[in-house]
Design a protein around this motif. Structure first.
Motif, PDB file in Angstrom:
ATOM      1  N   GLY A  62       0.792  -1.222   0.000  1.00  0.00           N
ATOM      2  CA  GLY A  62       0.000   0.000   0.000  1.00  0.00           C
ATOM      3  C   GLY A  62       0.820   1.265   0.000  1.00  0.00           C
ATOM      4  N   GLY A  63       2.158   1.156  -0.074  1.00  0.00           N
ATOM      5  CA  GLY A  63       3.011   2.340  -0.063  1.00  0.00           C
ATOM      6  C   GLY A  63       2.894   3.169  -1.331  1.00  0.00           C
ATOM      7  N   LEU A 108      -0.906  -0.182  -5.844  1.00  0.00           N
ATOM      8  CA  LEU A 108      -0.169  -1.424  -5.595  1.00  0.00           C
ATOM      9  C   LEU A 108      -0.526  -1.914  -4.201  1.00  0.00           C
ATOM     10  CD1 LEU A 108       3.385  -0.504  -6.993  1.00  0.00           C
ATOM     11  CD2 LEU A 108       1.558  -1.790  -8.147  1.00  0.00           C
ATOM     12  N   SER A 109      -1.232  -3.000  -4.129  1.00  0.00           N
ATOM     13  CA  SER A 109      -1.733  -3.470  -2.834  1.00  0.00           C
ATOM     14  C   SER A 109      -0.742  -4.360  -2.100  1.00  0.00           C
ATOM     15  CB  SER A 109      -3.055  -4.230  -3.033  1.00  0.00           C
ATOM     16  OG  SER A 109      -2.862  -5.341  -3.903  1.00  0.00           O
ATOM     17  N   THR A 110       0.280  -4.849  -2.813  1.00  0.00           N
ATOM     18  CA  THR A 110       1.243  -5.757  -2.193  1.00  0.00           C
ATOM     19  C   THR A 110       2.613  -5.093  -2.095  1.00  0.00           C
ATOM     20  OG1 THR A 110       1.820  -6.737  -4.330  1.00  0.00           O
ATOM     21  CG2 THR A 110       0.038  -7.780  -3.097  1.00  0.00           C
ATOM     22  N   TYR A 170       6.525  -4.343 -12.949  1.00  0.00           N
ATOM     23  CA  TYR A 170       6.118  -4.412 -14.357  1.00  0.00           C
ATOM     24  C   TYR A 170       5.596  -5.800 -14.703  1.00  0.00           C
ATOM     25  CZ  TYR A 170       6.358  -3.027 -19.304  1.00  0.00           C
ATOM     26  OH  TYR A 170       6.051  -2.709 -20.608  1.00  0.00           O
ATOM     27  N   LYS A 171       6.315  -6.831 -14.250  1.00  0.00           N
ATOM     28  CA  LYS A 171       5.857  -8.199 -14.479  1.00  0.00           C
ATOM     29  C   LYS A 171       4.494  -8.425 -13.837  1.00  0.00           C
ATOM     30  CE  LYS A 171      10.369 -10.528 -14.833  1.00  0.00           C
ATOM     31  NZ  LYS A 171      10.113 -11.439 -15.946  1.00  0.00           N
ATOM     32  N   SER A 172       4.312  -7.891 -12.638  1.00  0.00           N
ATOM     33  CA  SER A 172       3.061  -8.075 -11.912  1.00  0.00           C
ATOM     34  C   SER A 172       1.887  -7.396 -12.619  1.00  0.00           C
ATOM     35  CB  SER A 172       3.207  -7.523 -10.493  1.00  0.00           C
ATOM     36  OG  SER A 172       1.975  -7.517  -9.808  1.00  0.00           O
TER      37      SER A 172
END
Length: 707
Positions: A97-98, A102-104, A423-425
């Motif tokens: 969450g930083g 992006l939650s992970t 990017y992969k995610s």
């Protein structure tokens, strides 16, 4: 269908890269033989008939670390020696969450870094004990562990490691935690060595081709200016030695010179465009007789040995005017070169504005002699906590605080690796290639030093969080971040509406063919101002209401410490245009074009489209793009994966089409007379082709794959 398309495209690129890499291997072998012959001549002149064991050992150490020659003068590779994580905003990526969107947390899972350094990494160190198999040493076990290599690896990926120490009697504390704490690392030496199960030696360039990395760190370089040498280094006396030439009363050097090792790095990346190289800028700023109270004794190589400079003839200190002391090998176009800054200690160790960033006193400055921007970026390098080890084949678990661009480079390496993971995610396991990684780094950089690029900080101060935010913006289509292809002589254009209240900013970069060095004469090499670009792309922003054209940043090669200006940049393979106060709601057109002819890096270059990466921010609506499948004019080229037939749909009658192969060779052309014009590719071999459609208003091009 998309997976099939990706497989074919990837296979085609892999086959071409393998063929090109074979040619590179042969070229590196030729260079190695030539350098060894010159080194043998040098040894004979300097060491004579001294056959002592100690001298022979020193000679072989020098041979292993041979980086090249300045004329007849050899140069040798040498290492370029938890607040920085806050400075760089890395904690935003490693905390769930930083970053909005992006939650992970991203901590380097499934990312492998390759480290080329002075020795083996001490894998049993507690810094890497959070998982098994984090470090893989690929050199022979007879090579010693290296404190420097171990430290570099820990900056990239050590687990949380709180530490305390005493400095001048005062207790201090810190954390040697790295950036990508769950990543893995492969370890090679930059020296020329015989790898396990090999029968011949491998240079660092050979090892790169063997390793086939996606991202690597190189915290070493050459110093072709002043350097301090001792008798222990194999020199006749302790003192300052000039790494250039002294000819007929004139001093020459290769500081700022694009040379053979830069050519090699550029060729490797051009042949392997998904591979990102990060390299340190060097630590020789201000070096010279009398530096920091040292001796004023100075020597130069006269062609047969070392001799003292005549009084009053020695060169001035490295970077005496504030610029021009980066050594060759750190001046390549397609790599990322990193300068060092002091740790930001204000505002809870956070960057707030450009004045927070202070260049480390030792950090070498650019630019390249043609005015090309080097270093590319800056990061903290002074007083960095890191793991260490005894330098033998046993190793040990120790720690140290160290300073150097060797410490700033792995921070940039670590951050780009996390961007690759994100990017992969976000994009179905796709790769962030070298051009896209540099575009992202430059576009997201925080201002440092002067407004715009400069010879101390390059494009600014790396910002991990801002880069991640741009990746999120790409995923939700709030920014343009594309990999695109430019056909020689064709304009790629996009029309957007500026949001206003924020700058309209465009950054492009491309992997350029290597510039081939054809002369070793000092007259050609020393302060050579001609551009080292092969393919010169241009980006512009045009105000469609006033027709005002906005140009990219550039440095003045003859006066690089003056403020960067805006104009036609003919030397950098990164270009950035910034319009600080665009009119809200106004339409601006972004154009990417090229000068001359776009070619590849073959021995005899042939016409070839140029891939590039582009980021655009500061707009709220895209009105049209000429490079898209369905352009603003409504023309469609489909399908893009075919066995024989491709259709051009909705092109105006009397438009023309042309089919090119990837070398740029024209295969067929014709006039469009129907709403749906058919193009037959059945007679061509399987591969990638480009179909160009010209109307009286537009020129569009599209890649298609024949399977």
């Amino acid at each position: 269908m998309k997976k099939h398309l990706l497989l074919i495209s990837t296979l085609a690129v892999a086959l071409v890269s393998a063929q090109n890499n074979d040619a590179l291997k042969r070229e590196f072998e030729r260079q190695n033989k030539e350098n060894n012959a010159k080194f043998d001549s040098y040894v004979t002149k300097v060491y004579g008939n001294d056959k002592s064991v100690e001298t022979q050992k020193k000679i072989e150490e020098l041979r292993a670390n041979l980086a090249g020659f300045s004329g007849d003068v050899p140069n040798f590779y040498k290492a370029d020696d938890q607040n920085q994580i806050l400075n760089n905003n890395v904690d935003a990526l490693t905390t769930a969450g930083g970053v909005n969107g992006l939650s992970t947390a991203f901590k380097g899972e499934n990312i492998k870094y390759t480290i080329f350094d002075g020795g083996r990494i001490y894998a049993p160190h507690v810094a890497f004990s959070n998982a098994t198999g984090r470090i893989t040493n690929l050199e022979a076990a007879t090579n010693a562990y290296s404190a420097h290599s171990t430290g570099v690896a820990s900056i990239i990926g050590a687990k949380s490691s709180p530490l305390t120490a005493t400095s001048n009697g005062v207790p201090i504390s810190g954390n040697a935690m790295g950036i990508a704490v769950n990543s893995t690392m492969d370890s090679y030496m930059f020296a020329t060595t015989t790898l396990p199960n090999a029968i011949t030696t491998s240079t660092v360039f050979d090892k790169i081709l063997i390793a086939q990395p996606k991202i690597s760190n190189h915290s070493y370089g050459t110093n072709p200016g002043w350097d301090y040498k001792t008798t222990a280094d194999g020199y006749p006396a302790n003192g300052w030695y000039w790494g250039g030439n002294y000819i007929s009363g004139t001093n020459y050097d290769l500081q700022g010179t694009y040379y053979t090792s830069d050519q090699s790095y550029d060729a490797i990346v051009y042949n392997n465009p998904s591979y990102t190289i990060v390299k340190s800028a060097g630590n020789s700023y201000g070096f010279g007789p009398g530096y920091s109270g040292s001796t004023t004794t100075s020597y130069y190589y006269n062609g047969s040995g070392y001799t003292a400079y005549p009084t009053g003839t020695a060169p001035v200190a490295n970077c005496s005017q504030g610029y021009d002391c980066i050594g060759y090998g750190s001046l390549a176009k397609n790599i990322i070169v990193v300068g060092a800054t002091d740790i930001i200690t204000t505002n809870n160790y956070r960057y707030t504005d450009a004045l927070d960033v202070v260049k480390s006193s030792y950090s070498s400055a650019g630019p390249r002699d043609d005015g090309g921007i080097k270093p590319d970026i800056a990061a903290p390098g002074t007083d960095i906590w890191m793991a260490s080890t005894a330098e033998n084949t046993t190793g040990s678990e120790t720690w140290q605080i160290n300073s150097g661009t060797s410490m700033s480079a792995p921070q940039v390496t670590g951050i780009i690796g996390l961007w690759m993971q994100i990017y992969k995610s976000l994009f179905n396991n796709a790769e962030l290639n070298a051009a896209a990684a540099k575009t992202l780094m430059v576009h997201s950089a925080a201002e440092a030093g002067n407004v715009g690029p400069d010879p101390w900080y390059g494009w600014g101060y790396i910002d991990a969080k801002k880069g991640a935010e741009l990746l999120v913006g790409k995923s939700n289509n709030t920014i343009i971040f594309n990999n695109e292809t430019l056909t020689s002589g064709v304009t790629n254009a996009k029309s957007i509406k500026a949001s206003g209240g924020t700058p309209l900013k465009v950054t492009i970069s491309w992997v350029d063919p290597e510039y081939k060095i054809t002369s070793n004469s000092w007259a050609t090499l020393y302060n050579y101002r001609n551009s080292r670009l092969i393919n010169d792309l241009d980006v512009r922003i045009i105000d469609t209401t006033t027709n005002t054209v906005y140009f990219p940043w550039k440095l003045n090669a003859n006066s690089p410490m003056t403020l960067a200006t805006k104009g036609d940049n003919t030397v950098d393979n990164v270009e950035q245009v910034v319009l600080d106060n665009p009119v809200a709601g106004r339409t601006y057109r972004i154009e990417v074009t090229n000068k001359g002819t776009l070619v590849n890096n073959a021995a005899t270059p042939v016409l070839t489209p140029q891939n590039y990466s582009i980021i655009v921010t500061g707009y709220n609506e895209v009105l049209g793009t000429k490079e898209a499948t369905n352009t603003a004019s409504g023309i469609i080229v489909a399908p893009t994966l075919t066995k024989d037939i491709v259709n051009v749909i909705k092109a105006p009658r009397k438009s023309t089409f042309t089919v090119y192969d990837l070398s740029g060779k024209k295969l067929q052309n014709g006039v469009i007379n129907n709403e749906q014009e058919t193009i037959n590719l059945s007679s061509y071999t399987n591969g990638v082709y480009i179909i160009e459609v010209k109307t009286d208003k537009d020129v569009i091009s599209k890649k298609v794959i024949k399977e």
